[in-house]
Write a protein that holds these residues in place. Sequence first.
Motif, PDB file in Angstrom:
ATOM      1  N   PHE B  35     -36.599  80.477 -46.784  1.00 16.02           N
ATOM      2  CA  PHE B  35     -37.148  81.764 -47.198  1.00 16.02           C
ATOM      3  C   PHE B  35     -36.367  82.299 -48.388  1.00 16.02           C
ATOM      4  O   PHE B  35     -35.173  82.052 -48.522  1.00 16.02           O
ATOM      5  CB  PHE B  35     -37.020  82.801 -46.071  1.00 16.02           C
ATOM      6  N   TYR B  37     -35.811  86.193 -50.129  1.00 12.18           N
ATOM      7  CA  TYR B  37     -36.037  87.627 -50.052  1.00 12.18           C
ATOM      8  C   TYR B  37     -35.452  88.283 -51.290  1.00 12.18           C
ATOM      9  O   TYR B  37     -34.457  87.811 -51.849  1.00 12.18           O
ATOM     10  CB  TYR B  37     -35.359  88.228 -48.815  1.00 12.18           C
ATOM     11  N   GLN B  39     -33.945  91.974 -52.799  1.00 16.05           N
ATOM     12  CA  GLN B  39     -33.419  93.288 -52.435  1.00 16.05           C
ATOM     13  C   GLN B  39     -33.153  94.087 -53.711  1.00 16.05           C
ATOM     14  O   GLN B  39     -32.123  93.915 -54.360  1.00 16.05           O
ATOM     15  CB  GLN B  39     -32.144  93.183 -51.593  1.00 16.05           C
ATOM     16  N   MET B  45     -35.425  95.047 -48.088  1.00 15.09           N
ATOM     17  CA  MET B  45     -35.494  93.579 -48.132  1.00 15.09           C
ATOM     18  C   MET B  45     -36.964  93.182 -48.159  1.00 15.09           C
ATOM     19  O   MET B  45     -37.712  93.485 -47.224  1.00 15.09           O
ATOM     20  CB  MET B  45     -34.826  92.976 -46.897  1.00 15.09           C
ATOM     21  N   PHE B  91     -31.899  86.693 -51.923  1.00 13.90           N
ATOM     22  CA  PHE B  91     -31.265  85.990 -50.816  1.00 13.90           C
ATOM     23  C   PHE B  91     -32.115  84.804 -50.382  1.00 13.90           C
ATOM     24  O   PHE B  91     -33.337  84.922 -50.224  1.00 13.90           O
ATOM     25  CB  PHE B  91     -31.082  86.926 -49.616  1.00 13.90           C
ATOM     26  N   ARG B  95     -34.275  78.850 -41.437  1.00 14.51           N
ATOM     27  CA  ARG B  95     -34.501  78.872 -40.002  1.00 14.51           C
ATOM     28  C   ARG B  95     -34.604  77.429 -39.523  1.00 14.51           C
ATOM     29  O   ARG B  95     -35.381  76.659 -40.059  1.00 14.51           O
ATOM     30  CB  ARG B  95     -35.777  79.631 -39.669  1.00 14.51           C
ATOM     31  N   LYS B 104     -33.359  82.632 -35.193  1.00 11.65           N
ATOM     32  CA  LYS B 104     -32.670  83.456 -36.161  1.00 11.65           C
ATOM     33  C   LYS B 104     -32.632  82.770 -37.514  1.00 11.65           C
ATOM     34  O   LYS B 104     -32.798  81.571 -37.643  1.00 11.65           O
ATOM     35  CB  LYS B 104     -31.252  83.762 -35.703  1.00 11.65           C
ATOM     36  N   LEU B 105     -32.415  83.574 -38.533  1.00 13.84           N
ATOM     37  CA  LEU B 105     -32.259  83.088 -39.889  1.00 13.84           C
ATOM     38  C   LEU B 105     -30.780  82.997 -40.235  1.00 13.84           C
ATOM     39  O   LEU B 105     -29.983  83.824 -39.813  1.00 13.84           O
ATOM     40  CB  LEU B 105     -32.959  84.021 -40.874  1.00 13.84           C
ATOM     41  N   TRP B 107     -28.323  83.155 -43.485  1.00 13.07           N
ATOM     42  CA  TRP B 107     -28.465  83.762 -44.806  1.00 13.07           C
ATOM     43  C   TRP B 107     -27.398  83.293 -45.786  1.00 13.07           C
ATOM     44  O   TRP B 107     -26.244  83.064 -45.409  1.00 13.07           O
ATOM     45  CB  TRP B 107     -28.354  85.280 -44.681  1.00 13.07           C
ATOM     46  N   GLY B 108     -27.798  83.176 -47.047  1.00 13.32           N
ATOM     47  CA  GLY B 108     -26.832  83.017 -48.115  1.00 13.32           C
ATOM     48  C   GLY B 108     -26.277  84.376 -48.516  1.00 13.32           C
ATOM     49  O   GLY B 108     -26.728  85.423 -48.022  1.00 13.32           O
ATOM     50  N   LEU B 109     -25.298  84.358 -49.417  1.00 15.89           N
ATOM     51  CA  LEU B 109     -24.655  85.605 -49.831  1.00 15.89           C
ATOM     52  C   LEU B 109     -25.366  86.308 -50.977  1.00 15.89           C
ATOM     53  O   LEU B 109     -25.010  87.423 -51.349  1.00 15.89           O
ATOM     54  CB  LEU B 109     -23.192  85.342 -50.195  1.00 15.89           C
TER      55      LEU B 109
END
Lengths: 113, 117
Positions: B35, B37, B39, B45, B91, B95, B104-105, B107-109
Amino acid sequence: DAGITQSPRYKITETGRQVTLMCHQTWSHSYMFWYRQDLGHGLRLIYYSAAADITDKGEVPDGYVVSRSKTENFPLTLESATRSQTSVYFCASKERGPTDTQYFGPGTRLTVL
Amino acid sequence: AQKITQTQPGMFVQEKEAVTLDCTYDTSDPSYGLFWYKQPSSGEMIFLIYQGSYDQQNATEGRYSLNFQKARKSANLVISASQLGDSAMYFCAMREANAGNNRKLIWGLGTSLAVNP
């Protein structure tokens, strides 16, 4: 189409106080999630819920309590707020499906003094 | 070990040009989803695009496309014809199918993109 809403959007509280952040979704999604976002840590999962009355811990659950008596609501409570809980809190929801795409609320910026 | 790596903390692009935001991932699960996203500075998000590990074609959504290179374990986001409104944090998330009940996902930073006029 309200989608997913969070309240309050901004909150300032003091160390030791109890704070409840609200999350409401109108999609009837089964799953709901609480994340916190901190600089350098990205998004970290606090708690999640697969359905009403089913909740489970994420990566950083300590100091937080959740409940889910109704599908559409997923409140997050900080029982005794600490400065380290100053953060931006996001609620998200998703339905079961092939992609598991999560949709996020607008976030709550919490400051603990 | 970090499962999602976004190596570009910050990127600049000129308006109307294309830009690629990098994302590499690590999983041993043959079934997974990726995914992206967005922000913006307002904080929300926003889901942009999804790629399944078994999808034969790269995902596209308007000006967004995902350059999925499975063997290299990369899922780069390409934004064509950048607009000033594309300035935001981006981001990447993954999953895994064996994520169990929580789905849950990871996430990268994030990568901060600035579009210059």
